[in-house]
Design an enzyme around this catalytic site. Structure first.
Site, PDB file in Angstrom:
ATOM      1  N   ARG A 123       0.895  -1.061  -0.138  1.00 52.37           N
ATOM      2  CA  ARG A 123       0.107   0.085  -0.043  1.00 52.37           C
ATOM      3  C   ARG A 123       0.818   1.268   0.021  1.00 52.37           C
ATOM      4  O   ARG A 123       1.941   1.248   0.572  1.00 52.37           O
ATOM      5  CB  ARG A 123      -0.977   0.151   1.190  1.00 52.37           C
ATOM      6  CG  ARG A 123      -0.234   0.037   2.442  1.00 52.37           C
ATOM      7  CD  ARG A 123       0.150   1.382   3.099  1.00 52.37           C
ATOM      8  NE  ARG A 123       0.449   1.205   4.533  1.00 52.37           N
ATOM      9  CZ  ARG A 123       1.056   2.144   5.260  1.00 52.37           C
ATOM     10  NH1 ARG A 123       1.731   2.921   4.466  1.00 52.37           N
ATOM     11  NH2 ARG A 123       1.298   2.097   6.785  1.00 52.37           N
ATOM     12  N   GLU A 222      -6.489   7.256   7.781  1.00 50.22           N
ATOM     13  CA  GLU A 222      -5.514   8.099   8.282  1.00 50.22           C
ATOM     14  C   GLU A 222      -5.074   9.084   7.266  1.00 50.22           C
ATOM     15  O   GLU A 222      -4.445  10.219   7.510  1.00 50.22           O
ATOM     16  CB  GLU A 222      -4.295   7.318   8.825  1.00 50.22           C
ATOM     17  CG  GLU A 222      -3.331   7.799   9.257  1.00 50.22           C
ATOM     18  CD  GLU A 222      -2.037   6.850   9.822  1.00 50.22           C
ATOM     19  OE1 GLU A 222      -2.679   5.944  10.574  1.00 50.22           O
ATOM     20  OE2 GLU A 222      -1.181   6.953   9.629  1.00 50.22           O
ATOM     21  N   ARG A 226      -5.351   5.685   0.715  1.00 50.26           N
ATOM     22  CA  ARG A 226      -4.473   4.731   0.734  1.00 50.26           C
ATOM     23  C   ARG A 226      -4.718   3.603  -0.472  1.00 50.26           C
ATOM     24  O   ARG A 226      -5.921   3.142  -0.508  1.00 50.26           O
ATOM     25  CB  ARG A 226      -4.812   3.774   1.913  1.00 50.26           C
ATOM     26  CG  ARG A 226      -4.392   4.583   3.178  1.00 50.26           C
ATOM     27  CD  ARG A 226      -2.616   4.683   3.421  1.00 50.26           C
ATOM     28  NE  ARG A 226      -2.314   5.148   4.637  1.00 50.26           N
ATOM     29  CZ  ARG A 226      -1.808   4.678   5.732  1.00 50.26           C
ATOM     30  NH1 ARG A 226      -2.204   3.306   5.744  1.00 50.26           N
ATOM     31  NH2 ARG A 226      -1.546   5.239   6.801  1.00 50.26           N
ATOM     32  N   CYS A 273       1.000  10.627   9.283  1.00 46.07           N
ATOM     33  CA  CYS A 273       2.058   9.933  10.232  1.00 46.07           C
ATOM     34  C   CYS A 273       3.423  10.337   9.543  1.00 46.07           C
ATOM     35  O   CYS A 273       3.816   9.888   8.531  1.00 46.07           O
ATOM     36  CB  CYS A 273       1.583   8.647  10.461  1.00 46.07           C
ATOM     37  SG  CYS A 273       2.779   7.794  11.681  1.00 46.07           S
ATOM     38  N   THR A 275       5.884   8.506  10.166  1.00 47.95           N
ATOM     39  CA  THR A 275       6.476   7.313   9.415  1.00 47.95           C
ATOM     40  C   THR A 275       6.172   6.766   8.077  1.00 47.95           C
ATOM     41  O   THR A 275       6.641   6.221   7.567  1.00 47.95           O
ATOM     42  CB  THR A 275       5.970   6.046  10.386  1.00 47.95           C
ATOM     43  OG1 THR A 275       4.464   5.824  10.092  1.00 47.95           O
ATOM     44  CG2 THR A 275       6.012   6.335  11.823  1.00 47.95           C
ATOM     45  N   ARG A 282       4.157   0.438   2.369  1.00 46.93           N
ATOM     46  CA  ARG A 282       4.321  -0.752   3.178  1.00 46.93           C
ATOM     47  C   ARG A 282       4.285  -1.830   2.416  1.00 46.93           C
ATOM     48  O   ARG A 282       3.000  -2.252   2.048  1.00 46.93           O
ATOM     49  CB  ARG A 282       3.452  -0.493   4.453  1.00 46.93           C
ATOM     50  CG  ARG A 282       3.910  -1.431   5.607  1.00 46.93           C
ATOM     51  CD  ARG A 282       3.092  -1.273   6.618  1.00 46.93           C
ATOM     52  NE  ARG A 282       1.833  -1.970   7.018  1.00 46.93           N
ATOM     53  CZ  ARG A 282       1.591  -3.241   7.186  1.00 46.93           C
ATOM     54  NH1 ARG A 282       2.781  -3.992   7.577  1.00 46.93           N
ATOM     55  NH2 ARG A 282       0.378  -3.637   7.477  1.00 46.93           N
ATOM     56  N   ARG A 310       4.262  -7.015  12.369  1.00 44.29           N
ATOM     57  CA  ARG A 310       3.101  -6.663  12.971  1.00 44.29           C
ATOM     58  C   ARG A 310       1.973  -7.940  13.145  1.00 44.29           C
ATOM     59  O   ARG A 310       2.445  -9.123  12.814  1.00 44.29           O
ATOM     60  CB  ARG A 310       2.097  -5.829  11.940  1.00 44.29           C
ATOM     61  CG  ARG A 310       2.862  -4.739  11.904  1.00 44.29           C
ATOM     62  CD  ARG A 310       2.148  -3.460  10.943  1.00 44.29           C
ATOM     63  NE  ARG A 310       2.738  -2.387  10.543  1.00 44.29           N
ATOM     64  CZ  ARG A 310       2.075  -1.204  10.501  1.00 44.29           C
ATOM     65  NH1 ARG A 310       0.607  -1.018   9.918  1.00 44.29           N
ATOM     66  NH2 ARG A 310       2.687  -0.074  10.306  1.00 44.29           N
ATOM     67  N   GLU A 315      -1.277  -3.248  12.586  1.00 44.36           N
ATOM     68  CA  GLU A 315      -0.629  -2.583  13.606  1.00 44.36           C
ATOM     69  C   GLU A 315      -1.334  -2.613  14.782  1.00 44.36           C
ATOM     70  O   GLU A 315      -2.371  -2.609  15.025  1.00 44.36           O
ATOM     71  CB  GLU A 315      -0.391  -1.061  13.146  1.00 44.36           C
ATOM     72  CG  GLU A 315       0.189  -0.437  14.002  1.00 44.36           C
ATOM     73  CD  GLU A 315       1.002   0.806  13.452  1.00 44.36           C
ATOM     74  OE1 GLU A 315       0.454   1.684  12.849  1.00 44.36           O
ATOM     75  OE2 GLU A 315       2.062   0.958  13.793  1.00 44.36           O
TER      76      GLU A 315
END
Ligand code: ADP
Ligand code: CIR
Length: 358
Positions: A123, A222, A226, A273, A275, A282, A310, A315
């Site tokens: 993603r 988020e 995505r 985020c 990250t 990811r 994970r 997560e």
């Protein structure tokens, strides 16, 4: 100077961090940094207090920090830079990000026997410049994102062709099933809740997917978008190839609507985020590691391989039956090709270790 836990710090508004917390926020939000940033505001009105609220409320955060707009990364740079450097393997404020989605450069198959990898998913996140990131967005901006994105997605063809399912129109049973089957984001994530990203739920949120559920787009979770490619088994190249086409198509339709993705040379694609800045990518497999995962060195090996383990539901979830979600940890300062390769090489190592231990 003022020390955490001292009366002066309390009076000044410095948050309490408990002793057990290991978040990057706790590590880098010193009193000095706090004092320097506490009264700063981005042009959209995003504040330090809002950026850190998630890590203050959730002391078990790994990171604990979110951006509400692109400017947050510069206005609160002393904090974001430190967190980014730590998370993304030493990425410096002067470093430049590079993108490369040339799928032909990826090599290797982590699971030649087809016995170990259950499924593969890659993603990325994308956000549109000028429309707030979910923690800092407004209701009208969120609606505009949904309008632009769903209008664009409705033109996708071939294996990317699909349908948009708004969260507000799903039955609870349908929603739960999609989450259970790993296709949809969960509801009520406490980290996003504290970050302010769950306001007006479920309005403006939804999922687009093709018939096979191998190409999916989450809207307004988020991140505004995505973009996801996934399928059973370990054919990472096939998953990456479909994703790269999906990303290009998404970029095209966003441009057609007169917008562009939020991007700069230093942070790559901007995300809520820290990250996720850079590629937002990811690349993960669900892989059977019943023995390796019990080994005392499991987490050290993952760290060394630049991987993040994970649980089976993503997560902050637990594993089931020794199956782990293993992905690249970093997303910034390395290209998409390099990160997918990191995942393939690392998973190959872990599967070999699993066989040696079995
Ligand atoms: P992110 O989208 O940030 O990666 P999560 O870690 O919450 O977020 O994962 C989202 C969903 O994707 C979860 O249901 C998770 O189990 C699922 N998932 C992740 N990797 C895989 C994979 N390789 N195969 C199948 N499902 C996956
Ligand atoms: C945490 O700090 O643990 C959460 N805020 C999640 C951090 C990284 N994950 C993510 O961006 N999905």
């Amino acid at each position: 100077g003022i020390k955490p836990g001292k009366k002066e710090a309390y009076g000044a508004g410095f948050p309490s961090f408990n002793e057990k917390g290991r978040s990057l926020l706790k590590k880098y939000l010193t009193i000095d940094v706090y004092e320097q940033l506490k009264d700063k505001v981005t042009p959209n009105g995003f504040t330090l207090e809002r950026a850190i609220q998630s890590g203050v409320d959730n002391q078990d955060s790994g990171v604990g920090l979110y951006a509400g707009d692109e400017d947050a990364y510069t206005v609160f740079a002393p904090l974001f830079d430190a967190v980014i450097e730590d998370y993304h393997g030493g990425y410096k404020p002067t470093d430049k990000h590079v993108s490369d989605m040339d799928v032909s450069k990826v090599h290797g198959n982590p699971d030649p026997t087809g016995e170990d990898v259950v499924s593969t998913r890659i993603r990325v996140g994308r956000n549109i410049r000028g429309l707030g990131l979910p923690p800092g967005t407004t209701r009208s901006q969120r609606r505009e994102v949904e309008r632009v994105v769903t209008k664009g997605l409705s033109t996708f063809t071939g294996d990317l062709k699909g349908k948009y399912y708004p969260l507000g129109k799903m039955t609870e049973a349908e929603r739960k099933q999609l989450v259970e089957d790993h296709f949809l984001f969960k509801k009520g994530d406490r980290f996003l809740e504290s970050a302010g990203a769950n306001r007006d739920w479920p309005e403006g949120r939804g999922i687009f997917h093709n018939e096979a559920k191998s190409f999916l787009v989450w809207v307004n979770e988020e991140d505004q978008m995505r973009i996801i490619s996934m399928q059973p088994g370990g054919n990472v190249k096939e998953v990456f190839e479909r994703l790269a086409r999906g990303i290009n198509a998404a970029e095209g339709v966003v441009k057609t609507s007169g917008y562009e993705f939020s991007y700069n040379d230093h942070l790559g694609f901007i995300h809520s985020c820290p990250t996720n800045c850079g590629t937002g990518m990811r690349a993960s497999v669900h892989v059977k590691l019943p023995n390796v995962s019990k080994h005392a060195n499991f987490h050290a090996w993952c760290d060394k391989l630049r991987l993040q383990p994970r649980g089976i539901h993503g997560e902050h979830s637990e594993t089931e039956g020794g199956v782990y979600d293993i992905s690249n940890k970093e997303r910034l300062g390395k290209s998409e090709v390099e990160l997918v390769q990191t995942m393939i090489d690392g998973v190959t190592f872990l599967i070999n270790a699993e066989k040696a231990l079995a």
